[in-house]
Structure formats: structure tokens, C-alpha cells
Design an enzyme around this catalytic site. Structure first.
Site, PDB file in Angstrom:
ATOM      1  N   PRO A   2       0.805  -1.216   0.000  1.00  0.00           N
ATOM      2  CA  PRO A   2       0.000   0.000   0.000  1.00  0.00           C
ATOM      3  C   PRO A   2       0.842   1.272   0.000  1.00  0.00           C
ATOM      4  CG  PRO A   2      -0.755  -1.522   1.687  1.00  0.00           C
ATOM      5  CD  PRO A   2       0.557  -2.027   1.177  1.00  0.00           C
ATOM      6  N   LEU A   3       0.304   2.278  -0.653  1.00  0.00           N
ATOM      7  CA  LEU A   3       0.825   3.642  -0.598  1.00  0.00           C
ATOM      8  C   LEU A   3      -0.318   4.475  -0.036  1.00  0.00           C
ATOM      9  CD1 LEU A   3       2.908   5.845  -1.285  1.00  0.00           C
ATOM     10  CD2 LEU A   3       1.911   5.919  -3.587  1.00  0.00           C
TER      11      LEU A   3
END
Length: 126
Positions: A2-3
Site C-alpha cells: 500500500p501507498l
């Protein structure tokens, strides 16, 4: 992988912002199986003139403590995992730094695994 991008009104102290990072990472680690060292997150602070929201959209009473959270992640999770993630984020942010669940706005953007380059110009997941 995830970002995460977090947006909130300016003026919160550093420990408050760090608690958001910590709670979000914990929720993703617990519900999305995000690895231990996989923490890629930013916080953007906005003055009142540059932060707008629907104070009662869908019957939810939001306040100026609203936090927008956008998570870009691989499109590999089930609907049930997503629902658990959303609930866990709201619960943990309620514990620390003390954000009301009404003020937790989460948007999950799903992408194909090959759409990431985590450094060195390589597509690590392709």
C-alpha cells in the site's frame, strides 16, 4: 504494497500525526497482511480555505477533525477484507490519536500488481 496519503486540517501536533501513521499501519498489517517494513505514507496538512467536506453527507456528522485517507493497494483483497480494514482503521484511530469514527474517511484505490516500481526502475511485482 500500500501507498497511503492522509489529508487533514493544519494545526495538529506531531505526536497526533505520528499516531495516525501508527494506527493506519497497524490496521493494514492486521487486516491486509502488510509486511513489517512496508510503510509508505504521507500526510498533507491544509488550511481551512483548502479543505472542504460535506458536513452531513449520507447522514454522517463530520467535524473539522475529518481525516481523508487514500490507500492505493494491489487488487488482491476480498470485499470482506476491505470491510474489516475500514472498521479496524476507524477503531484504531479512535484509540489513538482519538479521532471520532464519523471523521474517518477512507478511499481504497486498487491497482494491478504490475503497476508498481518500488525503486531501481524495476517492476518488482510484474
Amino acid at each position: 504494497m500500500p501507498l497511503t496519503h492522509i489529508s487533514l486540517r493544519a494545526g495538529k501536533p506531531e505526536d497526533y500525526r505520528q499516531a495516525i501513521f501508527d494506527s493506519l499501519y497497524r490496521a493494514m498489517h492486521e487486516t491486509f497482511n502488510v509486511p513489517e517494513d512496508n510503510q509508505f505514507m504521507t500526510i498533507s496538512e491544509h488550511d481551512a480555505a483548502n479543505f472542504r467536506y460535506g458536513a452531513s453527507f449520507l447522514g454522517i456528522a463530520r467535524s473539522d477533525d475529518l481525516v481523508f485517507i487514500q490507500i492505493t493497494a494491489n487488487n488482491t483483497r476480498t470485499l470482506d477484507q476491505k470491510k474489516v480494514l475500514f472498521r479496524r482503521i476507524a477503531a484504531l484511530l479512535g484509540e489513538s490519536p482519538g479521532i471520532r469514527p464519523e471523521d474517518v474517511f477512507v478511499n481504497l484505490v486498487e491497482v494491478a500488481k504490475e503497476n508498481w516500481s518500488l525503486g531501481n526502475g524495476l517492476a518488482q511485482y510484474a
